[in-house]
Design a protein around this motif. Structure first.
Motif, mmCIF file in Angstrom:
data_model
loop_
_atom_site.group_PDB
_atom_site.id
_atom_site.type_symbol
_atom_site.label_atom_id
_atom_site.label_comp_id
_atom_site.label_asym_id
_atom_site.label_seq_id
_atom_site.Cartn_x
_atom_site.Cartn_y
_atom_site.Cartn_z
ATOM 1 N N LEU A 25 0.814 -1.212 0.000
ATOM 2 C CA LEU A 25 0.000 0.000 0.000
ATOM 3 C C LEU A 25 0.851 1.267 0.000
ATOM 4 C CD1 LEU A 25 -2.876 -0.841 2.532
ATOM 5 C CD2 LEU A 25 -2.982 -0.823 0.030
ATOM 6 N N THR A 29 0.283 5.550 -1.577
ATOM 7 C CA THR A 29 0.008 6.719 -0.761
ATOM 8 C C THR A 29 0.912 7.876 -1.144
ATOM 9 O OG1 THR A 29 1.605 6.289 1.014
ATOM 10 C CG2 THR A 29 -0.511 5.122 1.135
ATOM 11 N N ILE A 65 -10.092 3.026 0.608
ATOM 12 C CA ILE A 65 -9.163 4.117 0.336
ATOM 13 C C ILE A 65 -9.417 4.660 -1.068
ATOM 14 C CG2 ILE A 65 -7.414 3.139 1.870
ATOM 15 C CD1 ILE A 65 -5.832 2.285 -0.603
ATOM 16 N N ALA A 68 -5.339 8.013 -1.623
ATOM 17 C CA ALA A 68 -4.486 8.026 -0.428
ATOM 18 C C ALA A 68 -3.671 9.304 -0.311
ATOM 19 C CB ALA A 68 -3.572 6.799 -0.408
ATOM 20 N N SER A 69 -4.285 10.444 -0.653
ATOM 21 C CA SER A 69 -3.600 11.728 -0.552
ATOM 22 C C SER A 69 -3.601 12.257 0.868
ATOM 23 C CB SER A 69 -4.264 12.754 -1.477
ATOM 24 O OG SER A 69 -5.629 12.909 -1.130
ATOM 25 N N LEU A 71 -3.822 10.200 3.740
ATOM 26 C CA LEU A 71 -3.849 8.916 4.435
ATOM 27 C C LEU A 71 -2.450 8.507 4.888
ATOM 28 C CD1 LEU A 71 -5.776 6.383 4.993
ATOM 29 C CD2 LEU A 71 -4.777 5.439 2.906
ATOM 30 N N VAL A 73 -0.683 5.058 6.215
ATOM 31 C CA VAL A 73 -0.771 3.621 6.469
ATOM 32 C C VAL A 73 0.365 3.231 7.397
ATOM 33 C CG1 VAL A 73 -0.675 1.321 5.440
ATOM 34 C CG2 VAL A 73 -1.810 3.191 4.209
ATOM 35 N N THR A 82 -8.781 -4.267 2.243
ATOM 36 C CA THR A 82 -8.719 -2.862 1.867
ATOM 37 C C THR A 82 -9.324 -2.726 0.473
ATOM 38 O OG1 THR A 82 -6.710 -2.517 3.162
ATOM 39 C CG2 THR A 82 -7.203 -0.891 1.463
ATOM 40 N N ARG A 84 -10.120 -0.466 -2.848
ATOM 41 C CA ARG A 84 -9.742 0.732 -3.603
ATOM 42 C C ARG A 84 -10.670 0.873 -4.802
ATOM 43 N NH1 ARG A 84 -4.136 2.887 -6.394
ATOM 44 N NH2 ARG A 84 -4.322 4.995 -5.575
ATOM 45 N N GLY A 223 1.034 14.341 3.114
ATOM 46 C CA GLY A 223 -0.341 13.854 3.196
ATOM 47 C C GLY A 223 -1.340 14.978 3.211
#
Length: 309
Positions: A25, A29, A65, A68-69, A71, A73, A82, A84, A223
């Motif tokens: 993941l 991200t 998710i 993932a801007s 987010l 992990v 998960t 997407r 993030g």
């Protein structure tokens, strides 16, 4: 021990989309950190998602998710499934002054699509780095606009695979918050634009993009906005006053350019970033008495031996 996901795959219902055990993941991200998904599911469409949720064992955690801007992990990865949303979930359609977007559509794409159809009022979305599903879930806002100002309804699927339509009032949107139960996965939303000259709208979008580039570390591994603005305050000002501008832990640093942004300087771990954020919260609390609330969503488990703040 890493989350392999192979045993979990045997417990999951058949799908038309893709199930992947132990999917990394971190590369998905914007921070570029974090462990794997025990199982990653990319549904083919809404019907595939609903059928999966209806058949997924109740004891299996489900996390959704976008790009993932906003987010983080954690390094130990995310247990369970998960999800997407991509493909058909990224489509945008315009009818009259209404703009309907899938939950996986980029906020910027929605703003530009509206502009291309001669619709204004949605250009603030161009200043929010994320997807529509996340924007609805957190009532995202920037540059004078919020989702609550323009949304007419949203469609979502609950943990039992049931589909719901929520009008604006039923979403219970407040500052960076949505009142719809957390287990509901938004799949699309409709927004109300207003007729306006496309070139005028495009100029406003360009101005927003330039303002972001001037004031935020948009090309860094970050993030986005880390903490919500407390009532009566601006988070960045509290962080600056607490002496945290440029503060670093491991490979993570508070941005010198905009101190409500945390950066991965290249070799940060998720633990570095989260620890830095908690250090900032503690210093702000000690200097101002204000408790900062994370705007970045943090998911998953720490590595064995680590303790998540």
């Amino acid at each position: 021990m890493a989350l392999s996901g192979k045993d979990l795959l045997t417990r999951l219902p058949p799908v038309r989309g893709r199930l992947q055990a132990g999917a990394p993941l971190g590369p998905m991200t914007w921070f570029r950190v974090g462990g794997p998904a025990e199982v990653l599911f990319r549904p083919a469409d809404e019907e595939d998602l609903a059928a999966f949720l209806a058949g997924c064992p109740a004891d299996v955690p489900v996390t959704v998710i976008g790009v993932a801007s906003n987010l983080l992990v954690r390094d130990g990865g995310v247990p369970g499934v998960t999800i997407r949303l991509g493909g058909p979930f990224a489509e945008v359609a315009v009818e009259g002054t209404s703009v309907t977007a899938g939950a996986g559509a980029l906020d910027l794409t929605v703003a530009l699509t509206a502009q291309q159809h001669g619709l204004g009022g949605l250009e603030f979305l161009s200043g929010i780095p994320g997807t529509i599903g996340g924007a609805v879930r957190m009532n995202a806002g920037a540059y004078g606009g919020e989702v609550v100002d323009v949304i007419t309804d949203a469609r979502g699927i609950d943990r039992q695979g049931r589909t719901h339509i929520y009008d604006r009032d039923a979403l219970h949107l407040t500052y960076r918050h949505c009142g719809v139960p957390d287990d509901v996965i938004f799949t699309r939303a409709t927004f109300q634009g207003r007729p306006e000259d496309g070139s005028v709208v495009k100029a406003r979008i360009d101005a927003i993009q330039q303002a972001r580039a001037d004031s935020q570390p948009v090309r860094a591994r970050t993030g986005g906005s880390t903490f919500a603005n407390p009532e009566g305050h601006k988070a960045w000002q509290l962080i600056d006053a607490a002496g945290c501008r440029g503060l670093a832990i491991g490979g993570a640093q508070v941005s010198e350019k905009h101190c409500n942004f945390l950066l991965n300087l290249g070799d940060a771990t998720a633990a570095d970033i989260e620890s830095l954020g908690e250090t900032v919260r503690r210093r702000v609390r000690e200097t101002s008495g204000v408790e900062l609330r994370w705007e970045i969503r943090r998911i998953g488990l720490p590595l064995p031996g680590e303790v998540a703040p």
